[in-house]
Motif scaffolding. Sequence first.
Motif, PDB file in Angstrom:
ATOM      1  N   ARG A 108      -2.265 -17.873  -4.727  1.00 18.85           N
ATOM      2  CA  ARG A 108      -0.440 -16.686  -5.038  1.00 18.85           C
ATOM      3  C   ARG A 108      -1.762 -16.039  -6.302  1.00 18.85           C
ATOM      4  O   ARG A 108      -2.117 -16.683  -6.979  1.00 18.85           O
ATOM      5  N   ARG A 159      -0.815 -12.942  -9.063  1.00 22.02           N
ATOM      6  CA  ARG A 159       0.285 -12.356  -9.712  1.00 22.02           C
ATOM      7  C   ARG A 159      -0.751 -11.711 -10.683  1.00 22.02           C
ATOM      8  O   ARG A 159      -1.042 -11.485 -11.714  1.00 22.02           O
ATOM      9  N   TYR A 212       2.453  -6.540  -8.587  1.00 20.06           N
ATOM     10  CA  TYR A 212       2.433  -7.769  -7.219  1.00 20.06           C
ATOM     11  C   TYR A 212       2.262  -9.099  -7.359  1.00 20.06           C
ATOM     12  O   TYR A 212       1.695  -9.755  -8.267  1.00 20.06           O
ATOM     13  N   ASP A 213       2.915  -9.607  -6.974  1.00 18.88           N
ATOM     14  CA  ASP A 213       3.433 -11.464  -6.757  1.00 18.88           C
ATOM     15  C   ASP A 213       3.316 -11.575  -5.609  1.00 18.88           C
ATOM     16  O   ASP A 213       3.894 -10.949  -4.519  1.00 18.88           O
ATOM     17  N   GLN A 214       2.488 -12.147  -4.746  1.00 15.88           N
ATOM     18  CA  GLN A 214       2.133 -12.173  -3.525  1.00 15.88           C
ATOM     19  C   GLN A 214       2.066 -14.016  -3.392  1.00 15.88           C
ATOM     20  O   GLN A 214       0.919 -14.627  -4.170  1.00 15.88           O
ATOM     21  N   ARG A 215       2.356 -14.925  -2.800  1.00 17.55           N
ATOM     22  CA  ARG A 215       2.501 -16.184  -2.564  1.00 17.55           C
ATOM     23  C   ARG A 215       1.763 -16.728  -0.867  1.00 17.55           C
ATOM     24  O   ARG A 215       2.540 -16.447  -0.194  1.00 17.55           O
ATOM     25  N   LEU A 216       0.771 -16.310  -0.425  1.00 14.94           N
ATOM     26  CA  LEU A 216       1.011 -16.841   0.778  1.00 14.94           C
ATOM     27  C   LEU A 216       0.099 -18.251   1.290  1.00 14.94           C
ATOM     28  O   LEU A 216      -0.316 -18.640   0.137  1.00 14.94           O
ATOM     29  N   ILE A 220       3.899 -13.764   9.848  1.00 14.31           N
ATOM     30  CA  ILE A 220       3.237 -13.916   9.402  1.00 14.31           C
ATOM     31  C   ILE A 220       1.718 -13.221   9.883  1.00 14.31           C
ATOM     32  O   ILE A 220       1.558 -12.854   8.488  1.00 14.31           O
ATOM     33  N   LEU A 221       1.138 -14.334  10.279  1.00 14.45           N
ATOM     34  CA  LEU A 221      -0.321 -14.402  10.075  1.00 14.45           C
ATOM     35  C   LEU A 221      -0.388 -14.433  12.023  1.00 14.45           C
ATOM     36  O   LEU A 221      -1.547 -13.720  12.470  1.00 14.45           O
TER      37      LEU A 221
END
Lengths: 227, 274
Positions: free
Chosen positions: B175, B177, B186-190, B204-205
Amino acid sequence: MARAAGGSAALLLLADGRLPAGGYAHSGGLEPAVTAGRITDMAGVERFLIGRAETAGLTAAAFAAAACSRAARDDLSDLSGLEAELDARIPSPELRTVSRNLGRQLRRAMAGIHPHPHYATLGAAPHQPIVMGVAAAVLGLGPRDAALAILHETNSGAAAAAAKVLRVDPFEVHAILARMADRLDRLAGEAAAAAAGPACDLPAPASPLADIAAEHHRRTHVRLFAS
Amino acid sequence: MYVSSPPEPVGLANRMTARAALATELSGGASRIRALRSDGPLVLRPSHPKGAEPLTHRRPDVARVSLAAGTAGPLGGDDYALSIHVGGGSTLVLQEVSAMLVLPGATGGRSRTAVDIRVESGATFVWWPEPIIAAHRCDHEHDIRIEIAPDARMILREEAILGRHGEMPGDFASRLRITRGGLPLYDQRLRFGPGAEGADGPAILGDAGAVGSVIVVDPVWVDDAPPALPFHRDAARTPLAGPAVAIAAIAADSLALRRLLSRGVQDLGAPWAA
């Protein structure tokens, strides 16, 4: 906003792809993925839909649920905060624009179908999940219903697009949707649980390929769907 | 029954906890390291430039620190935390000695790395780490929180490799943030690995072996951020809803990923190009 019983019919109304809110013009990233050669068959469609539901679907569902619980309390004071949190979760400007276009169209539709003062407070171009949440509250539905409505509407919309951009058997498309029913129920539950917490902790699942493909798609001259 | 010493929970005996900290300040026109606290596996050292740097290339007046791993890992059960404070007006370049390999622990359990960063007014933060490799059967949560002042600048890179050569990755979540002046930017959790359904699908990938991004924040872009630019089938630059861009890419391996991200940074031109 009290309702006699259930509210199930109102939920079906909100989640119906025939609601005149412009969703039919979008494939939810499916056409861009087909154009990029990443989906070539039904197995690819199913993997795409699962990944999308688990990422963009969960995000939209959580924000719809959060907006619904705020609207149900008649407290729309921090909707701009929700909008900013959602912007931060969508790196692609094209997908932010799509979400706001769909939001504007959904608000226009719902304000005409079932007027309520809440719709006037949403700003010029609110995000689609925010409008969906407010619309659910106005119809007497709860946060989980709002989450389920947007999960179902966006998932079935993308699946229907598969029939237009690939050679597919429509029964197979709906077989995928049937297999995903439990998943959407689970995601709606997760979204509603997250919506009970602070906005900064709402889910933020990343989907890099969806962002990259959306930016390519905007520059594609021959396309059936806007996104 | 009276228990004089409760039994230690299984697995805890092998856990490693680390708390490291780093702070810089502006002093006499140059940036200097104000605090540097290594802890166990998190080894912080003042360092020289490692190679081409965005923004600060060859500049002698910036504070440079390298993060090195004092042990293997993190392993399952480990809990690392790093706190970084880039003081007002100062410039910190944080690099890494080598890639970080995330491994499963002998007794299972999730490993965690938390990085908490504050970039103060007028400061510049360049975070140029090496990739994180998610080994088979690892279970790792990476959590990066950054608060940046509205007039501060930043560029950071993150790269994740899905398993060592020829192996499937374990469960990995990262994550990032970023808040700017307290507001979300910006806030992303891959997520990927066996527990992340659909992650290896076309939304997704796909079949990527490596994924990464570069985030650049510059207050001069308030009215005019660089436009969206999908510069490769698997990579795009996207302006965020604020004076910032994200360059995102997937690739077959770490070298191909690095090439795409470097190209994205070069496309930004001066002063960011390395």
